[in-house]
Design an enzyme around this catalytic site. Sequence first.
Site, mmCIF file in Angstrom:
data_model
loop_
_atom_site.group_PDB
_atom_site.id
_atom_site.type_symbol
_atom_site.label_atom_id
_atom_site.label_comp_id
_atom_site.label_asym_id
_atom_site.label_seq_id
_atom_site.Cartn_x
_atom_site.Cartn_y
_atom_site.Cartn_z
ATOM 1 N N ASP A 1 28.678 18.227 -11.117
ATOM 2 C CA ASP A 1 28.776 18.816 -12.456
ATOM 3 C C ASP A 1 29.279 20.255 -12.397
ATOM 4 O O ASP A 1 28.696 21.106 -11.724
ATOM 5 C CB ASP A 1 27.414 18.779 -13.150
ATOM 6 C CG ASP A 1 26.956 17.364 -13.451
ATOM 7 O OD1 ASP A 1 27.819 16.507 -13.695
ATOM 8 O OD2 ASP A 1 25.738 17.114 -13.439
ATOM 9 N N ASP B 1 29.673 19.577 -4.876
ATOM 10 C CA ASP B 1 28.798 19.398 -6.023
ATOM 11 C C ASP B 1 29.587 18.630 -7.082
ATOM 12 O O ASP B 1 30.819 18.561 -7.021
ATOM 13 C CB ASP B 1 28.371 20.770 -6.547
ATOM 14 C CG ASP B 1 27.599 20.689 -7.840
ATOM 15 O OD1 ASP B 1 26.589 19.975 -7.875
ATOM 16 O OD2 ASP B 1 28.024 21.339 -8.817
#
Length: 218
Positions: free
Chosen positions: A12, A10
């Site tokens: 953020d 991922d």
Amino acid sequence: MDRIEAVLFDFDGTLWDCEPFIFQAYDECFRRHGHRLSDATWLGMMGTAGLSPWGHLEELTGGPVDRAAAERLFRRRKTELLATARARAGIRRLLDEIDRDGLRRAIVSNSDHVWITRYAAQCGIADGWAFIECADGDLVRAKPAPDLYRTALTRLGLEPEQAVAIEDSPTGIRAAQRAGLRCIAVRTLAAAVDGADAMIESFDRHDLNSLLSCVEPR
């Protein structure tokens, strides 16, 4: 068990330490209306595309909020605060280890491509990715749907057992596991994230072998 051939990150909150700044920008908006954004509300928002907190703020105030003005303030403060955000501690070393060991790595994110490339460059982690698989505003494909992860696996030519996902939010964990992936969660904002196959406090406490051993059968 198949050897892990790829690590899917991922973006953020996982690769770069943006979440405290985004939380602060939202919280400043809430404080202008005499309220605070709770950790629990923020944890529910993390990693979820298209989710706005302004309805919750209206519930707290008991009346309408100028959502357009609140959004403008949030975006301005977010941009100002994120100018100082950096990669998470230990992530550059971990990426180097992944490359040296011949594994592939990709970014799988609900954010858009422009956002990811901009801030990956700011954090010094723009190079070495096999690809970036992102939602780009498509709420149907966005996490917690498994679509982004399934597409990433297809692009890599791998089965779920041959890769591992690294996430920081319940939304991302659900997406990875729905795609059949094992998922390691990294703590963010001092909050534990439930549901992952394993959880770590920080990347700087692990080398690649110890990280991957978190999801290997005992």
